[in-house]
Design a protein around this motif. Structure first.
Motif, PDB file in Angstrom:
ATOM      1  N   VAL A 159       0.847  -1.193   0.000  1.00  0.00           N
ATOM      2  CA  VAL A 159       0.000   0.000   0.000  1.00  0.00           C
ATOM      3  C   VAL A 159       0.885   1.247   0.000  1.00  0.00           C
ATOM      4  O   VAL A 159       2.096   1.173   0.184  1.00  0.00           O
ATOM      5  N   THR A 160       0.273   2.394  -0.166  1.00  0.00           N
ATOM      6  CA  THR A 160       0.985   3.663  -0.090  1.00  0.00           C
ATOM      7  C   THR A 160       1.547   3.840   1.315  1.00  0.00           C
ATOM      8  O   THR A 160       0.823   3.628   2.301  1.00  0.00           O
ATOM      9  N   PRO A 161       2.818   4.183   1.446  1.00  0.00           N
ATOM     10  CA  PRO A 161       3.389   4.395   2.777  1.00  0.00           C
ATOM     11  C   PRO A 161       2.616   5.472   3.551  1.00  0.00           C
ATOM     12  O   PRO A 161       2.107   6.426   2.977  1.00  0.00           O
ATOM     13  N   GLY A 162       2.532   5.274   4.865  1.00  0.00           N
ATOM     14  CA  GLY A 162       1.825   6.224   5.733  1.00  0.00           C
ATOM     15  C   GLY A 162       1.290   5.500   6.953  1.00  0.00           C
ATOM     16  O   GLY A 162       1.582   4.320   7.179  1.00  0.00           O
ATOM     17  N   ALA A 163       0.504   6.205   7.733  1.00  0.00           N
ATOM     18  CA  ALA A 163      -0.070   5.644   8.966  1.00  0.00           C
ATOM     19  C   ALA A 163      -1.390   4.933   8.646  1.00  0.00           C
ATOM     20  O   ALA A 163      -2.221   5.450   7.895  1.00  0.00           O
ATOM     21  N   TYR A 164      -1.572   3.753   9.230  1.00  0.00           N
ATOM     22  CA  TYR A 164      -2.795   2.961   9.069  1.00  0.00           C
ATOM     23  C   TYR A 164      -3.314   2.626  10.463  1.00  0.00           C
ATOM     24  O   TYR A 164      -2.521   2.342  11.374  1.00  0.00           O
ATOM     25  N   SER A 165      -4.635   2.617  10.630  1.00  0.00           N
ATOM     26  CA  SER A 165      -5.180   2.362  11.972  1.00  0.00           C
ATOM     27  C   SER A 165      -6.593   1.805  11.919  1.00  0.00           C
ATOM     28  O   SER A 165      -7.265   1.852  10.884  1.00  0.00           O
ATOM     29  N   ASP A 166      -7.022   1.304  13.052  1.00  0.00           N
ATOM     30  CA  ASP A 166      -8.377   0.772  13.234  1.00  0.00           C
ATOM     31  C   ASP A 166      -8.682   0.816  14.738  1.00  0.00           C
ATOM     32  O   ASP A 166      -7.794   1.095  15.552  1.00  0.00           O
ATOM     33  N   THR A 167      -9.892   0.503  15.097  1.00  0.00           N
ATOM     34  CA  THR A 167     -10.316   0.431  16.496  1.00  0.00           C
ATOM     35  C   THR A 167     -10.944  -0.938  16.717  1.00  0.00           C
ATOM     36  O   THR A 167     -11.689  -1.429  15.854  1.00  0.00           O
ATOM     37  N   ILE A 168     -10.649  -1.537  17.862  1.00  0.00           N
ATOM     38  CA  ILE A 168     -11.224  -2.851  18.213  1.00  0.00           C
ATOM     39  C   ILE A 168     -12.227  -2.632  19.336  1.00  0.00           C
ATOM     40  O   ILE A 168     -11.889  -2.050  20.377  1.00  0.00           O
ATOM     41  N   ASN A 169     -13.437  -3.103  19.140  1.00  0.00           N
ATOM     42  CA  ASN A 169     -14.470  -3.029  20.186  1.00  0.00           C
ATOM     43  C   ASN A 169     -14.455  -4.320  20.986  1.00  0.00           C
ATOM     44  O   ASN A 169     -14.437  -5.401  20.423  1.00  0.00           O
ATOM     45  N   VAL A 170     -14.453  -4.176  22.318  1.00  0.00           N
ATOM     46  CA  VAL A 170     -14.389  -5.312  23.235  1.00  0.00           C
ATOM     47  C   VAL A 170     -15.746  -5.470  23.920  1.00  0.00           C
ATOM     48  O   VAL A 170     -16.315  -4.492  24.411  1.00  0.00           O
ATOM     49  N   SER A 171     -16.252  -6.706  23.953  1.00  0.00           N
ATOM     50  CA  SER A 171     -17.474  -6.992  24.715  1.00  0.00           C
ATOM     51  C   SER A 171     -17.166  -8.104  25.714  1.00  0.00           C
ATOM     52  O   SER A 171     -16.437  -9.035  25.392  1.00  0.00           O
ATOM     53  N   VAL A 172     -17.725  -7.960  26.922  1.00  0.00           N
ATOM     54  CA  VAL A 172     -17.507  -8.950  27.961  1.00  0.00           C
ATOM     55  C   VAL A 172     -18.863  -9.370  28.520  1.00  0.00           C
ATOM     56  O   VAL A 172     -19.617  -8.537  29.023  1.00  0.00           O
ATOM     57  N   ALA A 173     -19.160 -10.648  28.404  1.00  0.00           N
ATOM     58  CA  ALA A 173     -20.381 -11.207  28.975  1.00  0.00           C
ATOM     59  C   ALA A 173     -19.974 -12.135  30.115  1.00  0.00           C
ATOM     60  O   ALA A 173     -18.916 -12.766  30.072  1.00  0.00           O
ATOM     61  N   TYR A 174     -20.806 -12.211  31.162  1.00  0.00           N
ATOM     62  CA  TYR A 174     -20.462 -13.062  32.319  1.00  0.00           C
ATOM     63  C   TYR A 174     -21.709 -13.625  32.934  1.00  0.00           C
ATOM     64  O   TYR A 174     -22.796 -13.214  32.664  1.00  0.00           O
TER      65      TYR A 174
END
Length: 174
Positions: A159-174
């Motif tokens: 890919v084109t050089p540069g910054a890449y990012s994402d967000t991870i959503n966390v769910s916790v059931a108990y």
């Protein structure tokens, strides 16, 4: 004298009545007892003691990122005694329930670098919301359980050089 006698008679009468009252209360059951109940509902809880810190993957040259680019972060939970926490991860970029996502960047932030989330090791099975990870049963609330999360790039990142990012959503059931 008659007045004095009436006064003495009245005093004697009051003392006698008071004495009967004292005798009457002395004959009552002693001590008097009673009881009452006490109760409380203890609710089950599970808290994120320490949220995973952002994962910063090692820099790589364009076209050379493969499974060699891996990093980890930890999710630390405290849950009620006996609880088993079921953890699900969902990448915001794709919404994929299988734990695969894409970091966006490059031209107009439309270019993608694919990755997967795993537990146990970088080469493990993808960890998402469909395939969740469960903790051991908590021994008590004061003892936290740490669960490592691995993030591994799964393509060549051509890919084109540069910054890449994402967000991870966390769910916790108990």
């Amino acid at each position: 004298m008659t007045m004095q006698f009436k006064k003495s008679l009245m005093t004697a009468t009051l003392v006698t009545i008071g004495g009967f009252a004292a005798i009457s209360s002395a004959n009552a059951e002693s001590p008097v007892t009673s009881s009452f109940g006490v109760s409380m509902d203890v609710e089950s809880i599970c808290t994120i003691d320490a949220a995973p810190v952002d994962v910063v993957l090692a820099a790589t040259e364009a076209g050379k990122a493969t499974t060699a680019v891996t990093a980890t972060t930890d999710l630390i939970l405290n849950c009620s005694k006996g609880s088993v926490a079921v953890i699900g991860l969902t990448p915001a970029s794709t919404g994929n329930l299988d734990g695969t996502g894409t970091m966006l960047g490059g031209d107009d932030t439309l270019e993608e670098v694919a990755y997967k989330l795993t537990s146990g090791s970088a080469s493990g099975t993808a960890w998402g919301t469909t395939d969740t990870v469960s903790t051991a049963a908590f021994e008590n609330y004061a003892t936290a359980i740490t669960t490592p999360i691995y993030l591994t790039v799964t393509d060549a990142a051509d890919v084109t050089p540069g910054a890449y990012s994402d967000t991870i959503n966390v769910s916790v059931a108990y």
